[in-house]
Design an enzyme around this catalytic site. Structure first.
Site, PDB file in Angstrom:
ATOM      1  N   CYS A  78     -17.184  -9.407   4.764  1.00 54.08           N
ATOM      2  CA  CYS A  78     -16.681  -8.217   5.458  1.00 54.08           C
ATOM      3  C   CYS A  78     -16.762  -8.331   6.977  1.00 54.08           C
ATOM      4  O   CYS A  78     -17.519  -9.131   7.513  1.00 54.08           O
ATOM      5  CB  CYS A  78     -17.465  -6.994   4.979  1.00 54.08           C
ATOM      6  SG  CYS A  78     -16.579  -5.479   5.323  1.00 54.08           S
ATOM      7  N   ASP A 114     -24.794   0.066  -1.163  1.00 60.35           N
ATOM      8  CA  ASP A 114     -25.237  -0.289   0.190  1.00 60.35           C
ATOM      9  C   ASP A 114     -26.343   0.679   0.581  1.00 60.35           C
ATOM     10  O   ASP A 114     -26.373   1.823   0.110  1.00 60.35           O
ATOM     11  CB  ASP A 114     -24.045  -0.168   1.155  1.00 60.35           C
ATOM     12  CG  ASP A 114     -24.391  -0.610   2.564  1.00 60.35           C
ATOM     13  OD1 ASP A 114     -25.416  -1.291   2.750  1.00 60.35           O
ATOM     14  OD2 ASP A 114     -23.612  -0.275   3.491  1.00 60.35           O
TER      15      ASP A 114
HETATM   16  O1  LIG Z   1     -19.378  -3.784   8.622  1.00 63.68           O
HETATM   17  C1  LIG Z   1     -19.333  -2.690   9.202  1.00 63.68           C
HETATM   18  O2  LIG Z   1     -19.445  -2.590  10.423  1.00 63.68           O
HETATM   19  C2  LIG Z   1     -19.112  -1.438   8.408  1.00 63.68           C
HETATM   20  C3  LIG Z   1     -18.933  -0.243   9.089  1.00 63.68           C
HETATM   21  C4  LIG Z   1     -18.722   0.919   8.394  1.00 63.68           C
HETATM   22  C5  LIG Z   1     -18.699   0.917   7.023  1.00 63.68           C
HETATM   23  C6  LIG Z   1     -18.902  -0.253   6.327  1.00 63.68           C
HETATM   24  C7  LIG Z   1     -19.118  -1.444   6.998  1.00 63.68           C
HETATM   25  N1  LIG Z   1     -19.341  -2.621   6.324  1.00 63.68           N
HETATM   26  C8  LIG Z   1     -19.923  -2.661   5.034  1.00 63.68           C
HETATM   27  O3  LIG Z   1     -21.331  -2.466   5.131  1.00 63.68           O
HETATM   28  C9  LIG Z   1     -21.974  -3.109   4.047  1.00 63.68           C
HETATM   29  C10 LIG Z   1     -23.238  -3.837   4.438  1.00 63.68           C
HETATM   30  O4  LIG Z   1     -23.129  -4.627   5.539  1.00 63.68           O
HETATM   31  P1  LIG Z   1     -24.321  -5.625   5.996  1.00 63.68           P
HETATM   32  O5  LIG Z   1     -24.131  -6.899   5.215  1.00 63.68           O
HETATM   33  O6  LIG Z   1     -25.638  -4.965   5.706  1.00 63.68           O
HETATM   34  O7  LIG Z   1     -24.113  -5.844   7.446  1.00 63.68           O
HETATM   35  C11 LIG Z   1     -20.929  -3.990   3.395  1.00 63.68           C
HETATM   36  O8  LIG Z   1     -20.545  -3.350   2.208  1.00 63.68           O
HETATM   37  C12 LIG Z   1     -19.762  -3.985   4.346  1.00 63.68           C
HETATM   38  O9  LIG Z   1     -18.534  -4.019   3.640  1.00 63.68           O
END
Ligand SMILES: O=C(O)c1ccccc1N[C@@H]1O[C@H](COP(=O)(O)O)[C@@H](O)[C@H]1O
Length: 223
Positions: free
Chosen positions: A23, A138
């Site tokens: 992502c 998450d």
């Molecule tokens: O990645 C981002 O900035 C984000 C912003 C808003 C909503 C979702 C986002 N990403 C998602 O967040 C989770 C966890 O990310 P991390 O690996 O802990 O950094 C993941 O599902 C992303 O798709």
């Protein structure tokens, strides 16, 4: 629940391969690397407050050049925003990461939603089951996502065992903890953003390769 091509979902619980979404892709270089290393899907964040925000003006060109399953990541979007993205971009799956209404979900193609769950989990699962591709777990955070904080893996494992739906584990995953996470939770898929970055919005080549390789290696259940 169905695959993104509309076929019935059959996913490999306990099998070697895990569905991997990378992502927060903001450049062709990072997207292409993730594809070469074996990612199954890429996520593009259309949430302006995110440091990984991809403006619509850059998205069309970027998405059309990347030959992979593409996921739009949204946080409480308006119906108008959704309609614009649907019209302008080649999106395969829609990740709803906030507290979206079911009415909004029904404006998206059935079976093509990844719904990020927040408590009460059981109620949300019931409500969204008909229109989702998978549920995403998450950790709760003020930033909504990309926080780098792990979800409670014990809870994730219980949900995965209780419901026969595909679950995607997210939150604070990285190359150092991914194998343990896979063993403990046995999710259908994983999603990572900050754990494979050099800095917000830029992926780290080594971490990316390490993470994907570890996901694609056989895993063994916790004994
Ligand atoms: O990645 C981002 O900035 C984000 C912003 C808003 C909503 C979702 C986002 N990403 C998602 O967040 C989770 C966890 O990310 P991390 O690996 O802990 O950094 C993941 O599902 C992303 O798709």
């Amino acid at each position: 629940m169905s695959n993104s091509d509309g076929t019935v979902f059959d996913y490999p619980i306990g099998k070697a391969k895990v569905w991997v979404k990378i992502c927060g892709i903001t450049s062709y270089e990072d997207g292409q690397l993730a594809i070469e290393y074996g990612a199954d899907a890429l996520g593009f964040v259309f949430y302006p407050q995110s440091p990984r925000y991809l403006p619509l003006s850059q998205a069309s060109n970027l998405l059309s050049r990347l030959n992979i399953l593409k996921v739009a990541v949204l946080v409480n979007p308006s119906l108008e925003e959704v309609e614009i993205l649907k019209k302008e971009l080649p999106i395969d799956l829609w990740q709803l990461h906030g507290e979206e209404s079911l009415a909004l979900g029904h404006r998206l193609p059935r079976g093509k939603i990844i719904k990020a769950l927040r408590p009460p989990f059981e109620q949300k699962i019931k409500e969204w089951a008909d229109c989702t591709f998978a549920f995403l777990l998450d950790s709760p955070s003020e930033k909504w996502g990309g926080s780098g904080k792990p979800f409670d893996w014990g809870k994730a494992s219980l949900l995965r065992q209780h419901y026969s739906y595909p679950f995607i584990l997210a939150g604070g995953l990285n190359p150092d903890n991914i194998q343990r996470a896979l063993r403990e939770v046995e999710p259908f898929g994983v999603d990572v953003s900050s754990g494979v970055e050099k800095y917000p919005g830029k992926k780290d080549k080594k971490k990316l390769l390490d993470f994907i390789e570890k996901c694609k290696k056989p895993t063994h259940p916790v004994s």
